[in-house]
Design a protein around this motif. Sequence first.
Motif, mmCIF file in Angstrom:
data_model
loop_
_atom_site.group_PDB
_atom_site.id
_atom_site.type_symbol
_atom_site.label_atom_id
_atom_site.label_comp_id
_atom_site.label_asym_id
_atom_site.label_seq_id
_atom_site.Cartn_x
_atom_site.Cartn_y
_atom_site.Cartn_z
ATOM 1 N N ILE A 28 0.356 -0.940 -0.131
ATOM 2 C CA ILE A 28 -0.097 -0.190 -0.059
ATOM 3 C C ILE A 28 0.996 1.177 0.078
ATOM 4 O O ILE A 28 1.591 1.388 0.401
ATOM 5 C CB ILE A 28 -0.963 0.031 1.555
ATOM 6 C CG1 ILE A 28 -2.275 -0.996 1.164
ATOM 7 C CG2 ILE A 28 -1.352 1.113 1.295
ATOM 8 C CD1 ILE A 28 -2.646 -1.664 2.302
ATOM 9 N N ALA A 43 -4.347 9.474 0.288
ATOM 10 C CA ALA A 43 -4.976 8.709 0.156
ATOM 11 C C ALA A 43 -4.045 7.520 -0.340
ATOM 12 O O ALA A 43 -3.161 7.223 -0.674
ATOM 13 C CB ALA A 43 -6.319 8.983 -0.948
ATOM 14 N N SER A 46 -3.328 1.361 -3.258
ATOM 15 C CA SER A 46 -2.771 -0.558 -3.546
ATOM 16 C C SER A 46 -1.714 -1.214 -4.855
ATOM 17 O O SER A 46 -1.932 -1.902 -5.054
ATOM 18 C CB SER A 46 -3.384 -1.855 -2.427
ATOM 19 O OG SER A 46 -4.542 -1.834 -3.346
ATOM 20 N N SER A 62 -4.556 5.451 -9.906
ATOM 21 C CA SER A 62 -5.419 6.341 -9.886
ATOM 22 C C SER A 62 -6.769 5.436 -10.500
ATOM 23 O O SER A 62 -6.979 5.192 -11.723
ATOM 24 C CB SER A 62 -5.163 7.959 -10.144
ATOM 25 O OG SER A 62 -6.928 8.262 -9.748
ATOM 26 N N LYS A 66 -8.747 10.502 -9.526
ATOM 27 C CA LYS A 66 -9.383 11.211 -8.191
ATOM 28 C C LYS A 66 -8.181 12.770 -7.685
ATOM 29 O O LYS A 66 -7.208 12.793 -8.583
ATOM 30 C CB LYS A 66 -9.064 10.249 -6.840
ATOM 31 C CG LYS A 66 -10.063 8.760 -6.790
ATOM 32 C CD LYS A 66 -9.826 7.946 -5.895
ATOM 33 C CE LYS A 66 -10.921 6.357 -6.873
ATOM 34 N NZ LYS A 66 -10.242 5.115 -6.522
ATOM 35 N N ASN A 92 -7.552 3.230 6.870
ATOM 36 C CA ASN A 92 -8.613 3.179 5.920
ATOM 37 C C ASN A 92 -9.335 4.130 6.075
ATOM 38 O O ASN A 92 -10.641 4.895 5.375
ATOM 39 C CB ASN A 92 -9.759 2.143 6.624
ATOM 40 C CG ASN A 92 -10.486 1.783 6.642
ATOM 41 O OD1 ASN A 92 -11.016 1.100 5.219
ATOM 42 N ND2 ASN A 92 -11.561 1.712 7.328
ATOM 43 N N THR A 94 -8.503 7.307 5.490
ATOM 44 C CA THR A 94 -7.512 8.030 4.619
ATOM 45 C C THR A 94 -8.536 7.855 3.248
ATOM 46 O O THR A 94 -8.404 8.431 2.408
ATOM 47 C CB THR A 94 -6.633 9.108 4.385
ATOM 48 O OG1 THR A 94 -5.639 7.914 4.474
ATOM 49 C CG2 THR A 94 -5.827 9.618 5.339
ATOM 50 N N ASP A 97 -14.709 9.421 1.104
ATOM 51 C CA ASP A 97 -14.550 10.205 0.027
ATOM 52 C C ASP A 97 -14.711 11.339 -0.117
ATOM 53 O O ASP A 97 -15.836 12.205 0.533
ATOM 54 C CB ASP A 97 -15.697 9.247 -1.619
ATOM 55 C CG ASP A 97 -16.624 9.516 -0.654
ATOM 56 O OD1 ASP A 97 -17.120 9.388 0.506
ATOM 57 O OD2 ASP A 97 -17.499 9.333 -1.850
HETATM 58 C C1 LIG Z 1 -6.282 -0.080 1.338
HETATM 59 C C2 LIG Z 1 -7.228 0.931 -0.259
HETATM 60 C C3 LIG Z 1 -6.085 0.597 -1.434
HETATM 61 C C4 LIG Z 1 -6.874 1.893 -2.080
HETATM 62 N N1 LIG Z 1 -6.171 1.544 -4.087
HETATM 63 C C5 LIG Z 1 -6.307 1.948 -4.567
HETATM 64 C C6 LIG Z 1 -5.510 2.142 -5.343
HETATM 65 O O1 LIG Z 1 -4.782 1.770 -6.418
HETATM 66 N N2 LIG Z 1 -6.410 2.832 -6.209
HETATM 67 C C7 LIG Z 1 -7.360 3.577 -6.518
HETATM 68 O O2 LIG Z 1 -7.638 4.787 -7.630
HETATM 69 N N3 LIG Z 1 -8.156 3.861 -5.477
HETATM 70 C C8 LIG Z 1 -7.629 3.033 -4.403
HETATM 71 N N4 LIG Z 1 -8.167 3.358 -3.163
HETATM 72 C C9 LIG Z 1 -9.869 3.431 -2.980
HETATM 73 C C10 LIG Z 1 -8.786 5.691 -2.148
HETATM 74 O O3 LIG Z 1 -8.074 5.531 -1.745
HETATM 75 C C11 LIG Z 1 -10.251 6.348 -2.445
HETATM 76 O O4 LIG Z 1 -11.267 6.838 -3.495
HETATM 77 C C12 LIG Z 1 -10.093 7.574 -2.136
HETATM 78 O O5 LIG Z 1 -10.944 7.770 -1.255
HETATM 79 C C13 LIG Z 1 -9.118 8.583 -2.669
HETATM 80 O O6 LIG Z 1 -8.498 9.623 -1.811
HETATM 81 P P1 LIG Z 1 -8.408 11.071 -3.096
HETATM 82 O O7 LIG Z 1 -9.348 11.594 -3.744
HETATM 83 O O8 LIG Z 1 -7.997 12.386 -2.174
HETATM 84 O O9 LIG Z 1 -7.083 10.811 -3.876
HETATM 85 C C14 LIG Z 1 -8.083 2.334 -2.135
HETATM 86 C C15 LIG Z 1 -8.385 2.409 -1.015
HETATM 87 C C16 LIG Z 1 -7.808 1.367 -0.172
HETATM 88 C C17 LIG Z 1 -8.620 1.171 1.730
#
Ligand SMILES: Cc1cc2nc3c(=O)[nH]c(=O)nc-3n(C[C@H](O)[C@H](O)[C@H](O)COP(=O)(O)O)c2cc1C
Length: 197
Positions: A28, A43, A46, A62, A66, A92, A94, A97
Amino acid sequence: MRIDVDPARTDPTAVYRLLTATVVPRPIAWVSTRSADGTDNLAPHSFFTIASVNPPVVQFTSVGRKDSLRNVEETGEFVVNLAPEGLLEQINATATDFPRGTSEFDACGVEREPGHRVKVPRVAASPVALECELHSTLRIGDSTVVFGRVVHVAVDEAFLDDGHPEVTRMRPLTRLGKNEWGTLGGVRELARIPYQG
Ligand SMILES: Cc1cc2nc3c(=O)[nH]c(=O)nc-3n(C[C@H](O)[C@H](O)[C@H](O)COP(=O)(O)O)c2cc1C
């Protein structure tokens, strides 16, 4: 007996669930960024790995557009903070949305520290921070792969053993399928075998 799946004939959400349950465990990247107007964002991602060694480049993906992606595009900088087990609840949180103007650092009570080479803050409690300058982005369908050149690495010396980051001290989290998280399991050491032809 196997079940056969043709992605072209399957609901994309089902394909996503299958892929994310199969490509496990995933490290992560807890990605910090700053928007052009100064809001700090954090955020977990993974879909993350090393892209190249020399130059040192890491990548995260992404899925959709995002805040993290938009900020990287605006400022050309991001930090990958290692995600340790002790911060699971915060990490988690963070992933919520929040609206674009809200900083996850403030909303989730994550302590910042300044970056060394970038204006983006680091997570103070993270064992290792990779400070990155944007190398390039690659759009693939609904997703964008972000490549960042690592310009500075900040390691908390409490996690070093003989000058080397020690995994049993860092205890990195991983992402599995569904809402599952992995914690560090057993660690085995085995030397590579040179070919003796
Ligand atoms: C453990 C974990 C892994 C995640 N991996 C991804 C990822 O690889 N790509 C992605 O777009 N969102 C991923 N997400 C979802 C984003 O963290 C989530 O959409 C977040 O709100 C994006 O934040 P931002 O809009 O501030 O960039 C993951 C969430 C969790 C809990």
